[in-house]
Design a protein around this motif. Structure first.
Motif, mmCIF file in Angstrom:
data_model
loop_
_atom_site.group_PDB
_atom_site.id
_atom_site.type_symbol
_atom_site.label_atom_id
_atom_site.label_comp_id
_atom_site.label_asym_id
_atom_site.label_seq_id
_atom_site.Cartn_x
_atom_site.Cartn_y
_atom_site.Cartn_z
ATOM 1 N N ASP A 109 -56.259 86.295 55.578
ATOM 2 C CA ASP A 109 -55.376 85.203 55.992
ATOM 3 C C ASP A 109 -55.191 85.179 57.503
ATOM 4 O O ASP A 109 -55.061 84.099 58.107
ATOM 5 C CB ASP A 109 -54.019 85.337 55.299
ATOM 6 N N THR A 110 -55.182 86.360 58.112
ATOM 7 C CA THR A 110 -55.052 86.442 59.571
ATOM 8 C C THR A 110 -56.255 85.802 60.256
ATOM 9 O O THR A 110 -56.115 85.086 61.256
ATOM 10 C CB THR A 110 -54.930 87.914 60.008
ATOM 11 N N ILE A 111 -57.436 86.045 59.706
ATOM 12 C CA ILE A 111 -58.647 85.445 60.273
ATOM 13 C C ILE A 111 -58.606 83.929 60.136
ATOM 14 O O ILE A 111 -58.854 83.189 61.101
ATOM 15 C CB ILE A 111 -59.891 86.018 59.575
ATOM 16 N N PHE A 112 -58.265 83.441 58.951
ATOM 17 C CA PHE A 112 -58.233 82.000 58.736
ATOM 18 C C PHE A 112 -57.179 81.322 59.604
ATOM 19 O O PHE A 112 -57.368 80.183 60.062
ATOM 20 C CB PHE A 112 -57.975 81.696 57.263
ATOM 21 N N ALA A 113 -56.071 82.020 59.853
ATOM 22 C CA ALA A 113 -55.028 81.435 60.699
ATOM 23 C C ALA A 113 -55.464 81.343 62.154
ATOM 24 O O ALA A 113 -55.024 80.449 62.893
ATOM 25 C CB ALA A 113 -53.747 82.267 60.587
ATOM 26 N N ALA A 114 -56.341 82.256 62.563
ATOM 27 C CA ALA A 114 -56.745 82.302 63.972
ATOM 28 C C ALA A 114 -57.928 81.396 64.286
ATOM 29 O O ALA A 114 -58.164 81.066 65.448
ATOM 30 C CB ALA A 114 -57.099 83.741 64.368
ATOM 31 N N VAL A 115 -58.676 80.994 63.260
ATOM 32 C CA VAL A 115 -59.914 80.248 63.485
ATOM 33 C C VAL A 115 -59.817 78.880 62.831
ATOM 34 O O VAL A 115 -59.673 78.769 61.617
ATOM 35 C CB VAL A 115 -61.134 81.026 62.923
ATOM 36 N N GLN A 116 -59.915 77.856 63.644
ATOM 37 C CA GLN A 116 -59.802 76.480 63.159
ATOM 38 C C GLN A 116 -61.089 76.048 62.466
ATOM 39 O O GLN A 116 -62.182 76.284 62.968
ATOM 40 C CB GLN A 116 -59.527 75.549 64.345
ATOM 41 N N PRO A 117 -61.016 75.402 61.290
ATOM 42 C CA PRO A 117 -62.234 74.872 60.653
ATOM 43 C C PRO A 117 -62.887 73.808 61.529
ATOM 44 O O PRO A 117 -62.235 73.178 62.363
ATOM 45 C CB PRO A 117 -61.722 74.270 59.336
ATOM 46 N N SER A 118 -64.152 73.602 61.295
ATOM 47 C CA SER A 118 -64.883 72.626 62.113
ATOM 48 C C SER A 118 -65.175 71.337 61.373
ATOM 49 O O SER A 118 -65.833 70.458 61.911
ATOM 50 C CB SER A 118 -66.216 73.227 62.573
#
Length: 641
Positions: A220-229
């Motif tokens: 979840d930390t990774i997904f919160a830090a990286v915006q989808p494209s």
């Protein structure tokens, strides 16, 4: 929990300034009696720990305990570490123990023959529920293991274990007569200094940096830090910036935690490493990451074997691969032909090369693809079994451009902008989150102090009794080992001094310490279970178990093994760790388990696994052939009595 000998942290009776390894009062009696009531601690609740504890209990040990740092059984496949899309290098049902079939996971696709991480988690939970209920102390972290020091009680334990239970204050100590290390090689993360927590802080990097061992917990930390494209999908391809390049300089600096994804093609997760964990994580992010960009950086990636259809068990589970791989003992005429003649060696190397080429072809990997920057299967320990082509597998995703590869390359430092990393050729790659799939260090260094490690012999050591080239003549005639890859400096190739990969050679006469799960092979279930029986006979002082006559002979045996491994895998030993590779029997696990059975005076070779002079080589080795080892050893024990 009770033990026949225990201490508390407030006791000082074992404290002393003298670091001498004192002789144990229990040694003489342990050599002449089978005291099944002495306490045994198994450290670790992964596959090796579970089958070892079950074997000891079946043999009649009455005081067996398991300490596990995790909250569920399974080790690397523990409940909190497993995520979807991860497949093991086995088919469904291959990785199990003889006492229990593999139950079908409720959500399993019956058409999929691959063995998944969820399958392994489910199996070990069922195995534990069936055989080891109430035997495991979960969330119990072992902090230190040491010898007791005088003044002694009348019956001191052989080991003092300091541990801490999650949610409880303070540390505790307990004494045990015997310890079995089943901590495996995936316990203590190896973090490159350039990406350590202190380096992260000093560089001002803005995103999360995690090790692959924490991937499931920090997802979840990774997904919160990286915006989808995916909100850029409507843009024309030529108008979209390259998402893997860092942001151009702007008049305004971005503050910590800010996001500039609205000006580019989305955030980037960078996976550093080329091993199976790196491939699994990159594949998961590409499949389940909701269009987040994934970049993988490596110098070489793992080799793999695959075909357009599933290979027969006559190849996958038989002796053929072990015979094609050179072994330190060539016991059959066929092995001697394959590895000591020109024609045989050309056949062996040709088969490995053909398997590699066919695997690339089955996955339609182009000649210029970075996926071809892989290990050589013949010389490597880093070979994965992909079984057959899958539509969403790592290699297919790379071919389709869903995973970006930078190779051959090495990440060397963080970029100055706090959102990038620098490669060894000076190029800069965008990074909003970093996953370090950089392997592991020995799990034993956190359990023992340096003095105890050296006393017992758990470290890596140069030869003590023979010169480095003492065994060159013995294996000089191996034609199949001609033209090896370059090897690192010899002091980076020392191996641990573990007899059979099970018992520290310097401690072999004390019979109070053993290891399971540290022999690197491609059939862990079969190897772990056979090893568990060997350990039980070792602790029971079974007279039929063949052991070295003394410490020197045991050490010399390990030095010969180390010399062989330096010759067999010259480019591999520098990245192994002691708790992961106390011995290496990658393809040659049939010969290794034959040696263990031979040590115990039991049927081995084709006498156990079946087949005749024509069929033994391709006869699948089923785990059921070792189902009755407890009874067989009991019969030998009766005969000896």
């Amino acid at each position: 929990m009770k033990s026949s000998s225990s201490v508390t942290s407030s006791h000082t009776m074992y404290e002393s300034d003298n670091d001498q390894d004192y002789p144990l009062y229990t040694m003489s009696s342990a050599k002449t009696t089978h005291n099944l009531h002495q306490s045994v601690l198994v450290i670790g609740s992964g596959a090796a720990g579970l089958v070892t504890a079950q074997t000891l209990i079946t043999d009649g040990f009455t005081n067996v305990h398991i300490f596990s740092k995790d909250s569920h059984p399974g080790g690397v496949w523990e409940h909190n570490k497993v995520y979807s899309g991860v497949f093991i290098n086995n088919l469904y049902g291959d990785y199990r123990f003889s006492s229990m079939e593999m139950p079908r996971h409720p959500s399993r696709d019956p058409k999929n023959n691959r063995l998944s991480a969820e399958d392994m988690q489910f199996y070990f939970e069922k195995f534990t529920e069936t055989y080891l209920r109430d035997r495991i102390s979960y969330e119990t972290e072992v902090l230190n293991i040491r010898r007791p020091k005088p003044p002694f009680d009348s019956d001191p334990p052989n080991w003092i274990v300091k541990y801490r239970k999650k949610g409880k204050k303070g540390m505790r100590e307990m004494g045990f007569h015997r310890i079995i290390l089943c901590t495996g090689g995936c316990h203590k993360p190896r973090i490159p200094s350039a990406f350590s927590p202190s380096a992260v802080k000093a560089s001002g990097f803005l995103g999360p940096v995690i090790h692959s061992s924490d991937f499931r917990a920090k997802l979840d930390t990774i997904f919160a830090a990286v915006q989808p494209s995916d909100h850029h999908r409507s843009m024309q391809p030529n108008s979209r910036p390259d998402p893997y390049l860092p942001d151009p300089p702007s008049a305004e600096d971005h503050g910590a935690g800010s996001n500039s994804d609205e000006n580019d093609g989305g955030g980037v997760v960078v996976v550093i490493g080329g091993g199976k964990s790196a491939q699994d994580i990159a594949g998961f992010l590409a499949n389940e990451g909701h269009h987040r960009n994934v970049c993988m950086i490596y110098e070489k990636t793992d080799a793999f074997v695959a075909s357009t259809t599933q290979l027969s068990s006559r190849i996958r589970r038989s002796r053929i691969l072990g015979v094609l791989s050179p072994h330190s003992e060539l016991r059959t005429p066929l092995e001697r032909f394959l590895h000591k003649t020109w024609l045989g060696s050309r056949t062996v190397r040709g088969i490995f090369d053909m398997a590699s080429s066919y695997s690339f072809k089955s996955f339609q990997i182009p000649p210029n693809s970075p996926l071809r920057l892989s290990q050589e299967p013949f010389w490597s320990l880093r070979v994965n079994d992909e079984v057959c082509r899958r539509g969403n597998s790592f290699h297919v995703l790379v071919n389709e451009g869903k995973i970006h590869i930078e190779a051959p390359a090495k990440a060397v430092e963080f970029g100055e902008d706090g959102r990038s990393i620098v490669l060894n050729d000076g190029r800069v790659i965008r990074a909003d989150a970093i996953v370090l799939a950089t392997g592991y260090e020995s799990s034993w260094t956190d359990l023992f102090d340096v003095q105890t490690i050296n006393q017992v012999g758990l470290g890596k050591y140069p030869p003590q009794y023979v010169s480095l080239d003492a065994y060159d003549q013995e294996w000089k005639g191996y034609m199949s080992l001609k033209n090896p890859p370059p090897a690192p400096a010899v002091n980076q190739q020392w191996m641990s001094c573990i007899y059979r990969g099970i018992v520290p050679a310097k401690n072999i006469l004390k019979r109070d310490l053993a290891i399971n799960g540290a022999v690197f092979s491609t059939n862990n279930g079969y190897v772990f279970e056979t090893t568990a029986h060997w350990i039980s006979s070792y602790f029971l002082e079974d007279s039929f178990l063949q052991l070295p006559a003394g410490i020197k002979e045991a050490v010399q045996s390990t030095e010969r093994t180390s010399a062989w491994l330096r010759r067999r895998y010259p480019d591999m030993l520098h990245w192994t760790n002691e708790s992961h590779s106390s011995d290496i029997q990658f393809w040659s696990w049939p010969q290794y388990t034959d040696d263990l059975l031979r040590d115990m005076g039991l049927r081995h070779g084709k006498a156990r696994t079946g087949g005749n002079a024509l069929t033994w080589l391709f006869k699948p080795i089923e785990v059921e052939v070792i189902k009755d080892l407890t009874k067989e050893r009991a019969a030998l024990r009766m005969q000896s009595a």
